[in-house]
Design an enzyme around this catalytic site. Structure first.
Site, PDB file in Angstrom:
ATOM      1  N   HIS A 156     -73.264  -8.586 121.404  1.00 24.56           N
ATOM      2  CA  HIS A 156     -71.919  -8.969 121.857  1.00 24.56           C
ATOM      3  C   HIS A 156     -70.828  -8.370 120.956  1.00 24.56           C
ATOM      4  CE1 HIS A 156     -74.036 -12.145 124.196  1.00 24.56           C
ATOM      5  NE2 HIS A 156     -74.778 -12.223 123.109  1.00 24.56           N
ATOM      6  N   SER A 277     -53.639  15.406 115.285  1.00 21.07           N
ATOM      7  CA  SER A 277     -52.610  15.026 116.248  1.00 21.07           C
ATOM      8  C   SER A 277     -51.415  15.953 116.092  1.00 21.07           C
ATOM      9  CB  SER A 277     -52.193  13.577 115.977  1.00 21.07           C
ATOM     10  OG  SER A 277     -50.867  13.350 116.382  1.00 21.07           O
ATOM     11  N   LYS A 283     -53.879  11.720 111.400  1.00 23.78           N
ATOM     12  CA  LYS A 283     -54.945  11.501 112.380  1.00 23.78           C
ATOM     13  C   LYS A 283     -56.109  12.476 112.252  1.00 23.78           C
ATOM     14  CE  LYS A 283     -55.052   8.965 115.483  1.00 23.78           C
ATOM     15  NZ  LYS A 283     -54.283   8.830 116.724  1.00 23.78           N
ATOM     16  N   GLU A 290     -65.142  11.477 122.646  1.00 24.63           N
ATOM     17  CA  GLU A 290     -64.341  10.952 123.755  1.00 24.63           C
ATOM     18  C   GLU A 290     -64.533  11.802 125.009  1.00 24.63           C
ATOM     19  OE1 GLU A 290     -60.194  10.232 122.447  1.00 24.63           O
ATOM     20  OE2 GLU A 290     -61.071  10.069 120.451  1.00 24.63           O
TER      21      GLU A 290
END
Ligand code: ARG
Length: 457
Positions: A156, A277, A283, A290
Site C-alpha cells: 500500500h 529543466s 532539476k 517517464e
C-alpha cells in the site's frame, strides 16, 4: 504507375484513393521477408514442375540480386508502388521479363502478406528477447551489488517489512523471465506457414506446402487455407505479450521515478539518462523512465487497434487487415526503444544505501519481527500480534520507536520480553532471518540470482 490488376478496369484509380489504398510507406520494411518468401515459393514451383527448373533459377537469381541491391542502396524502393509485394514483383519482371510474371503462380498477396508478417515477427521476437535478456542481465548485476543493502519493503506504499534492494530488483528480473517465456510461447504457435493458402481456397496447382514451410524454417503449415490467410491471432498474442512487458517496465519506471525524488532519494540515476529543466536550474528529471511509462499506453493502444480491427471482419481476407501492420510495427519499435534505454539506465543507476536504511529504520517496519519474537517465547501468533499492536500504538502516541522503548515498558505488556528482543528486531536480523524460499535473506537472494542467471543463459 500502372496497376498489375488494371486489366479489369476502364480507368485509373483516383490519385487520393491510390494513396489511401497504398501500404508501401510502411510495409516496405518487410522487403527481406517478402523476398525470402518468394524465393522459397519459387524453388517449390521449380521442384514440383509447376514452372521449369530454368525459370525457377532465373527468378531466384534475380530476386537475390534485388535483395542485394536494396541492401546496398543501389535499388530504392519505389513509393509509388501499391505495396512491397507489388514492388518486388514489378522489379523482377522489369529485370527478367515474362519469366518474372510466373512467380505469382499458385500464390496470392493474401498468403504472401500473412507469410511476411510471420517471418518479420519471428525476426523481431528474436531481437526483443535478446534485449530483454540484456535488461535482466543489468538487473542481476545491480541485485548482486545490492544484495545486502537494506531498504523498506512496501505494501500500500506504506512501510511494511525490511527487505534488501537486491531482492526488490530481482522481482523485476522474474517478471521479465516470464515475458521471455510468453514471447517464446507465442512464437512457437505462430511458426506455421500460411504460404500455399493462396487467395483463400487453396489452388489447382500441385503445390507442396510442406516444402516451402520447411525451407522457411516453419514447424508445419496452417491446416486450413481460409484460416491461413485471415488469421492474425499471432499478432495479437505477441502484442499482448509486449503489452505485459511494457506494463512491467512501466511499474519499474514508476518506482525509479519515486526513488529518484528528494522525498525518497533511494537512487541516483546516471546523468546520461536524465535531463534538466529549461527554467529550474536544480532539476534532474527521470525522463527516460517517464517516457517508458507513457509509451506503455501507446503499446496497449496498438494491441487494441488490432483487436478492434479484427473483431468485425468476415472471412477471409479483407483490406481492413492492412491496418494490422502499422500497429504491429509501432509496438515492436516502441518496445525495442524502451528496452534499449532501460537496460543501461538500470545498469548505471546508483543506490544510496544510507537513505534506504534511514527510511527503513524510522517506522515500525520490524513490528512483525517483534511479534515473531513473542511467538518464539511460546505465544500464539494472533496474541503476539495483538500485544505488538498495542505497543506500536503507544509508541506513536509517545513519539517513540520499538528499538528504543525501555524493557520495563515492554514488560508492562508481556513478562516474556527480555533484553534479547532488541537484537531480534534489528533490521539486519529481520532481513537475514528470512531465508525461506524466495525470501529477502541473503541466502535466498543468492539462490534467486543463480536461478535468473540460469534462465538467461
Ligand atoms: N498490402 C496488403 C496488406 O497489407 C497486401 C494484401 C493485399 N491483398 C489484397 N487482396 N488486396 O494487407
Amino acid at each position: 504507375m500502372d496497376k498489375m490488376w488494371a486489366g479489369r478496369f476502364s480507368k485509373a484509380l483516383d490519385k487520393q484513393a491510390d494513396d489511401f489504398n497504398s501500404s508501401i510507406h510502411f510495409d516496405s520494411r518487410m522487403y527481406k521477408q517478402d523476398i525470402a518468401g518468394s524465393i522459397a515459393h519459387c524453388a517449390m514451383l521449380g521442384e514440383t514442375g509447376i514452372i521449369t527448373k530454368e525459370e525457377s533459377s532465373a527468378i531466384i537469381d534475380s530476386l537475390s540480386e534485388i535483395l542485394e541491391d536494396i541492401e546496398s542502396g543501389k535499388l530504392e524502393i519505389d513509393m509509388q508502388a501499391e505495396d512491397i509485394h507489388m514492388f518486388v514483383e514489378a522489379e523482377l519482371t522489369k529485370r527478367i521479363g515474362d519469366t518474372g510474371k510466373k512467380l505469382h503462380t499458385a500464390r496470392s498477396r493474401n498468403d504472401q502478406v500473412a507469410l511476411d508478417i510471420r517471418l518479420y515477427l519471428r525476426d523481431e521476437i528474436t531481437q526483443i528477447k535478446e534485449l530483454i535478456k540484456k535488461l535482466i542481465g543489468s538487473i542481476v548485476l545491480q541485485a548482486e551489488k545490492n544484495k545486502s543493502v537494506i531498504m523498506p519493503g512496501y505494501t500500500h506504499l506504506q512501510r511494511a517489512q525490511p527487505i534488501t534492494f537486491g531482492h526488490h530488483l530481482l522481482a523485476y528480473a522474474f517478471m521479465l523471465c516470464r515475458d521471455l517465456d510468453r514471447l517464446s510461447d507465442a512464437a512457437a504457435r505462430m511458426n506455421y506457414s500460411p504460404l500455399g493458402s493462396c487467395a483463400l481456397a487453396g489452388t489447382t496447382y500441385p503445390t507442396n506446402r510442406a516444402m516451402t514451410a520447411e525451407k522457411l524454417g516453419f514447424d508445419g503449415v496452417c491446416e486450413n487455407s481460409i484460416d491461413g490467410v485471415s488469421d492474425r491471432d499471432f499478432c495479437i498474442e505477441i502484442m499482448s505479450a509486449l503489452s505485459v512487458t511494457m506494463m512491467h517496465l512501466s511499474r519499474f519506471s514508476e518506482e525509479i521515478i519515486l526513488w529518484s525524488s528528494w522525498e525518497f532519494k533511494f537512487i541516483e540515476l546516471d546523468d546520461a539518462y536524465t535531463t534538466g529543466s529549461s527554467i529550474m536550474p536544480q532539476k534532474k528529471n527521470p525522463d527516460m523512465a517517464e517516457l517508458v511509462r507513457g509509451k506503455t499506453g501507446r503499446v496497449y493502444g496498438d494491441l487494441f487497434t488490432l483487436l478492434t480491427v479484427l473483431k468485425g471482419i468476415p472471412l477471409a481476407y479483407n483490406k481492413d487487415m492492412q491496418e494490422d501492420k502499422e500497429a504491429i510495427f509501432d509496438a515492436v519499435d516502441t518496445v525495442k526503444h524502451c528496452l534499449e534505454v532501460f537496460a543501461p539506465m538500470i545498469e548505471t543507476m546508483k543506490a544510496i544505501p544510507e537513505n534506504m536504511y534511514k527510511a527503513a529504520g524510522k517506522g515500525f517496519i520490524n513490528a512483525t519481527d517483534l511479534a515473531d519474537y513473542l511467538v518464539g517465547k511460546g505465544l500464539p501468533f494472533r496474541s503476539a500480534y495483538k500485544i505488538v499492536g498495542s505497543i506500536v500504538a503507544r509508541c506513536i502516541k509517545d513519539d517513540a520507536v520499538l528499538d528504543e522503548l525501555p524493557l520495563e515498558v515492554y514488560k508492562e505488556y508481556d513478562s516474556r520480553f527480555e533484553s534479547d528482543l532488541y537484537d531480534s528486531i534489528k533490521l539486519e536480523a529481520c532481513v537475514n532471518r528470512r531465508i525461506s524460499e524466495g525470501g529477502t535473506g541473503l541466502e535466498s537472494v543468492e539462490k534467486q540470482i543463480a536461478i535468473v542467471k540460469e534462465k538467461i543463459k
